[in-house]
Write a protein that holds these residues in place. Structure first.
Motif, PDB file in Angstrom:
ATOM      1  N   ARG A  48      20.884  -4.864  32.457  1.00 48.95           N
ATOM      2  CA  ARG A  48      20.398  -4.747  31.091  1.00 48.95           C
ATOM      3  C   ARG A  48      20.445  -6.097  30.384  1.00 48.95           C
ATOM      4  O   ARG A  48      21.405  -6.867  30.537  1.00 48.95           O
ATOM      5  CB  ARG A  48      21.254  -3.730  30.325  1.00 48.95           C
ATOM      6  CG  ARG A  48      20.699  -3.337  28.965  1.00 48.95           C
ATOM      7  CD  ARG A  48      21.651  -2.411  28.258  1.00 48.95           C
ATOM      8  NE  ARG A  48      21.733  -1.114  28.874  1.00 48.95           N
ATOM      9  CZ  ARG A  48      20.937  -0.082  28.585  1.00 48.95           C
ATOM     10  NH1 ARG A  48      19.975  -0.219  27.693  1.00 48.95           N
ATOM     11  NH2 ARG A  48      21.100   1.080  29.195  1.00 48.95           N
ATOM     12  N   SER A  49      19.401  -6.409  29.625  1.00 45.72           N
ATOM     13  CA  SER A  49      19.357  -7.674  28.897  1.00 45.72           C
ATOM     14  C   SER A  49      20.443  -7.747  27.843  1.00 45.72           C
ATOM     15  O   SER A  49      20.840  -6.731  27.260  1.00 45.72           O
ATOM     16  CB  SER A  49      17.989  -7.845  28.209  1.00 45.72           C
ATOM     17  OG  SER A  49      16.962  -7.989  29.154  1.00 45.72           O
ATOM     18  N   LYS A  50      20.934  -8.978  27.601  1.00 49.29           N
ATOM     19  CA  LYS A  50      21.952  -9.173  26.562  1.00 49.29           C
ATOM     20  C   LYS A  50      21.392  -8.733  25.224  1.00 49.29           C
ATOM     21  O   LYS A  50      20.254  -9.037  24.878  1.00 49.29           O
ATOM     22  CB  LYS A  50      22.362 -10.633  26.518  1.00 49.29           C
ATOM     23  CG  LYS A  50      23.116 -11.104  27.756  1.00 49.29           C
ATOM     24  CD  LYS A  50      23.495 -12.558  27.635  1.00 49.29           C
ATOM     25  CE  LYS A  50      24.236 -13.010  28.901  1.00 49.29           C
ATOM     26  NZ  LYS A  50      24.614 -14.448  28.829  1.00 49.29           N
ATOM     27  N   GLY A  51      22.205  -8.041  24.467  1.00 49.76           N
ATOM     28  CA  GLY A  51      21.749  -7.577  23.164  1.00 49.76           C
ATOM     29  C   GLY A  51      21.190  -6.174  23.171  1.00 49.76           C
ATOM     30  O   GLY A  51      21.046  -5.555  22.134  1.00 49.76           O
ATOM     31  N   GLU A  52      20.866  -5.656  24.374  1.00 47.00           N
ATOM     32  CA  GLU A  52      20.368  -4.290  24.473  1.00 47.00           C
ATOM     33  C   GLU A  52      21.547  -3.335  24.585  1.00 47.00           C
ATOM     34  O   GLU A  52      22.419  -3.512  25.452  1.00 47.00           O
ATOM     35  CB  GLU A  52      19.469  -4.132  25.693  1.00 47.00           C
ATOM     36  CG  GLU A  52      18.101  -4.727  25.508  1.00 47.00           C
ATOM     37  CD  GLU A  52      17.250  -3.947  24.530  1.00 47.00           C
ATOM     38  OE1 GLU A  52      16.893  -2.793  24.800  1.00 47.00           O
ATOM     39  OE2 GLU A  52      16.952  -4.500  23.462  1.00 47.00           O
TER      40      GLU A  52
ATOM     41  N   ASP B 136       9.763  -6.671  23.335  1.00 41.99           N
ATOM     42  CA  ASP B 136      10.186  -6.046  24.581  1.00 41.99           C
ATOM     43  C   ASP B 136      10.936  -7.080  25.428  1.00 41.99           C
ATOM     44  O   ASP B 136      10.326  -8.036  25.914  1.00 41.99           O
ATOM     45  CB  ASP B 136       8.958  -5.525  25.339  1.00 41.99           C
ATOM     46  CG  ASP B 136       9.315  -4.896  26.677  1.00 41.99           C
ATOM     47  OD1 ASP B 136      10.510  -4.672  26.949  1.00 41.99           O
ATOM     48  OD2 ASP B 136       8.377  -4.635  27.462  1.00 41.99           O
ATOM     49  N   PRO B 137      12.245  -6.926  25.626  1.00 39.33           N
ATOM     50  CA  PRO B 137      13.002  -7.922  26.395  1.00 39.33           C
ATOM     51  C   PRO B 137      12.670  -7.934  27.883  1.00 39.33           C
ATOM     52  O   PRO B 137      13.081  -8.845  28.598  1.00 39.33           O
ATOM     53  CB  PRO B 137      14.457  -7.505  26.155  1.00 39.33           C
ATOM     54  CG  PRO B 137      14.388  -6.037  25.874  1.00 39.33           C
ATOM     55  CD  PRO B 137      13.100  -5.834  25.125  1.00 39.33           C
ATOM     56  N   TYR B 138      11.922  -6.943  28.333  1.00 39.02           N
ATOM     57  CA  TYR B 138      11.581  -6.860  29.758  1.00 39.02           C
ATOM     58  C   TYR B 138      10.085  -7.054  30.006  1.00 39.02           C
ATOM     59  O   TYR B 138       9.597  -6.761  31.094  1.00 39.02           O
ATOM     60  CB  TYR B 138      12.019  -5.502  30.319  1.00 39.02           C
ATOM     61  CG  TYR B 138      13.468  -5.180  30.015  1.00 39.02           C
ATOM     62  CD1 TYR B 138      14.497  -5.778  30.731  1.00 39.02           C
ATOM     63  CD2 TYR B 138      13.800  -4.286  29.004  1.00 39.02           C
ATOM     64  CE1 TYR B 138      15.825  -5.499  30.452  1.00 39.02           C
ATOM     65  CE2 TYR B 138      15.126  -3.995  28.716  1.00 39.02           C
ATOM     66  CZ  TYR B 138      16.131  -4.607  29.430  1.00 39.02           C
ATOM     67  OH  TYR B 138      17.447  -4.329  29.156  1.00 39.02           O
ATOM     68  N   ALA B 139       9.354  -7.562  29.002  1.00 36.29           N
ATOM     69  CA  ALA B 139       7.899  -7.645  29.102  1.00 36.29           C
ATOM     70  C   ALA B 139       7.446  -8.431  30.323  1.00 36.29           C
ATOM     71  O   ALA B 139       6.537  -7.994  31.045  1.00 36.29           O
ATOM     72  CB  ALA B 139       7.330  -8.273  27.831  1.00 36.29           C
ATOM     73  N   ASP B 140       8.052  -9.586  30.577  1.00 34.64           N
ATOM     74  CA  ASP B 140       7.607 -10.391  31.712  1.00 34.64           C
ATOM     75  C   ASP B 140       8.006  -9.766  33.036  1.00 34.64           C
ATOM     76  O   ASP B 140       7.255  -9.810  34.017  1.00 34.64           O
ATOM     77  CB  ASP B 140       8.137 -11.821  31.610  1.00 34.64           C
ATOM     78  CG  ASP B 140       9.650 -11.888  31.498  1.00 34.64           C
ATOM     79  OD1 ASP B 140      10.279 -10.845  31.216  1.00 34.64           O
ATOM     80  OD2 ASP B 140      10.206 -12.982  31.693  1.00 34.64           O
ATOM     81  N   LEU B 141       9.167  -9.116  33.063  1.00 32.07           N
ATOM     82  CA  LEU B 141       9.622  -8.491  34.313  1.00 32.07           C
ATOM     83  C   LEU B 141       8.738  -7.313  34.698  1.00 32.07           C
ATOM     84  O   LEU B 141       8.534  -7.043  35.887  1.00 32.07           O
ATOM     85  CB  LEU B 141      11.069  -8.025  34.170  1.00 32.07           C
ATOM     86  CG  LEU B 141      12.112  -9.136  34.041  1.00 32.07           C
ATOM     87  CD1 LEU B 141      13.494  -8.538  33.810  1.00 32.07           C
ATOM     88  CD2 LEU B 141      12.110 -10.019  35.280  1.00 32.07           C
TER      89      LEU B 141
ATOM     90  N   LEU C 172      16.035   0.753  35.310  1.00 30.53           N
ATOM     91  CA  LEU C 172      14.684   0.624  35.845  1.00 30.53           C
ATOM     92  C   LEU C 172      13.756   0.152  34.736  1.00 30.53           C
ATOM     93  O   LEU C 172      13.753   0.728  33.641  1.00 30.53           O
ATOM     94  CB  LEU C 172      14.201   1.966  36.390  1.00 30.53           C
ATOM     95  CG  LEU C 172      15.075   2.619  37.467  1.00 30.53           C
ATOM     96  CD1 LEU C 172      14.497   3.985  37.859  1.00 30.53           C
ATOM     97  CD2 LEU C 172      15.212   1.731  38.680  1.00 30.53           C
ATOM     98  N   VAL C 173      12.967  -0.894  35.031  1.00 33.82           N
ATOM     99  CA  VAL C 173      12.082  -1.441  33.993  1.00 33.82           C
ATOM    100  C   VAL C 173      10.618  -1.461  34.408  1.00 33.82           C
ATOM    101  O   VAL C 173       9.740  -1.763  33.585  1.00 33.82           O
ATOM    102  CB  VAL C 173      12.519  -2.857  33.578  1.00 33.82           C
ATOM    103  CG1 VAL C 173      13.927  -2.837  33.008  1.00 33.82           C
ATOM    104  CG2 VAL C 173      12.426  -3.829  34.752  1.00 33.82           C
ATOM    105  N   ALA C 174      10.318  -1.167  35.674  1.00 37.77           N
ATOM    106  CA  ALA C 174       8.926  -1.195  36.119  1.00 37.77           C
ATOM    107  C   ALA C 174       8.760  -0.327  37.352  1.00 37.77           C
ATOM    108  O   ALA C 174       9.713  -0.072  38.095  1.00 37.77           O
ATOM    109  CB  ALA C 174       8.483  -2.626  36.437  1.00 37.77           C
ATOM    110  N   CYS C 175       7.527   0.125  37.549  1.00 39.12           N
ATOM    111  CA  CYS C 175       7.128   0.773  38.792  1.00 39.12           C
ATOM    112  C   CYS C 175       5.709   0.295  39.079  1.00 39.12           C
ATOM    113  O   CYS C 175       4.777   0.627  38.340  1.00 39.12           O
ATOM    114  CB  CYS C 175       7.182   2.295  38.695  1.00 39.12           C
ATOM    115  SG  CYS C 175       6.819   3.122  40.264  1.00 39.12           S
TER     116      CYS C 175
END
Length: 272
Positions: A266-270, A169-174, A248-251
């Motif tokens: 959006r993350s690079k590569g997505e 998940d490229p957004y896991a930490d965010l 949107l990646v979190a709420c």
């Protein structure tokens, strides 16, 4: 039966006329629909399930249907193909017992079986609980915003895209980042603030506050006017963020009254 029996729940693909009728009945009951145009045709469910779609149920140990989801093969104007999940419903007595997650995971298995690599669906952007489930639990992203999605007022929707075969998940930490201290006065508005990453780095982000509970907006005239103002501001904010290329990646809940969306590039590569 209480949600404490959740470990005994099972998900399966619906195949019989009896199962399709039970699913249609659950759908109508959960959403409180009393007009025939909003009912669900069991024959349609059968046809969808046989032709690239999905119709899945979640059952108790006593074979009681307590969750249901259905969808179909979709394709957008750019030619991207996906599995579109039209609806997922959970019996009120089983809210919070993992039924929705179980239904979605089985629907994912069905979609992968048809060769789909992504799934899309929509949700009402004022529903923080749904947003948290879509982004933090399932690790989907809000990739589009459509005003009046169903052609009538009050049906603004965020379009979620879920990568079904993504290992990392490229957004896991965010998704775990702490939002700024926003409150009722901020509902529907964009706030620009960096998000701290666990590795010490920071991420440019936009935050949009919304009510933490749907019941925070009641039906009396004054509250309804407040509700309408929040929806109008939210429509403007989400339209602008999507136009800028943000997703949107979190709420995340801030306190008892307020939650907040996080929007990032959006993350690079997505894929876009």
């Amino acid at each position: 039966m209480p949600p404490t029996l959740a470990p005994s729940l099972r998900a399966e693909t619906l195949t019989s006329g009896e199962q399709f009728r039970a699913a249609a009945s659950l759908y109508t009951r959960v959403f409180g629909y009393d007009r025939p145009e909003f009912s669900l045709n069991p024959n349609l469910l059968s046809a969808l399930a046989r032709n690239g779609g999905s119709a899945v149920g979640v059952y108790t140990v006593d074979d009681e249907l307590v969750g249901f989801a259905y969808g179909f093969a979709g394709r957008d104007h750019d030619g991207s193909e996906f599995h579109y999940s039209q609806a997922a419903v959970v019996d009120a007595a089983y809210q919070g017992a993992g039924v929705g997650r179980l239904a979605k995971e089985h629907q994912r298995t069905v979609a992968l079986g048809w060769g789909h690599r992504t799934m899309r669906w929509t949700f009402d952007p004022v529903l923080a609980r749904n947003a948290h489930f879509n982004f933090s639990s399932l690790r989907g992203e809000g990739v589009a915003f459509v005003p009046d999605y169903y052609g009538r007022p009050g049906t603004d929707r965020v379009v979620v895209e879920w990568a079904l075969d993504r290992d990392d998940d490229p957004y896991a930490d965010l998704r775990r980042a702490e939002p700024p201290r926003l409150g009722r006065a901020d509902w529907g508005r964009v706030t620009r603030a960096e998000a701290a990453r666990p590795d010490g780095g920071v991420q440019d982000a936009a935050w949009v506050a919304i009510p933490a509970q749907a019941t925070a907006l009641s039906d009396d005239d004054e509250e309804q006017a407040s509700h309408d103002r929040v929806r109008a501001r939210l429509r403007e904010s989400l339209t602008r963020l999507v136009a800028e290329g943000s997703i949107l990646v979190a709420c995340t809940r801030i306190d008892e009254s307020t939650a907040a969306y996080m929007a990032v590039r959006r993350s690079k590569g997505e894929a876009a």
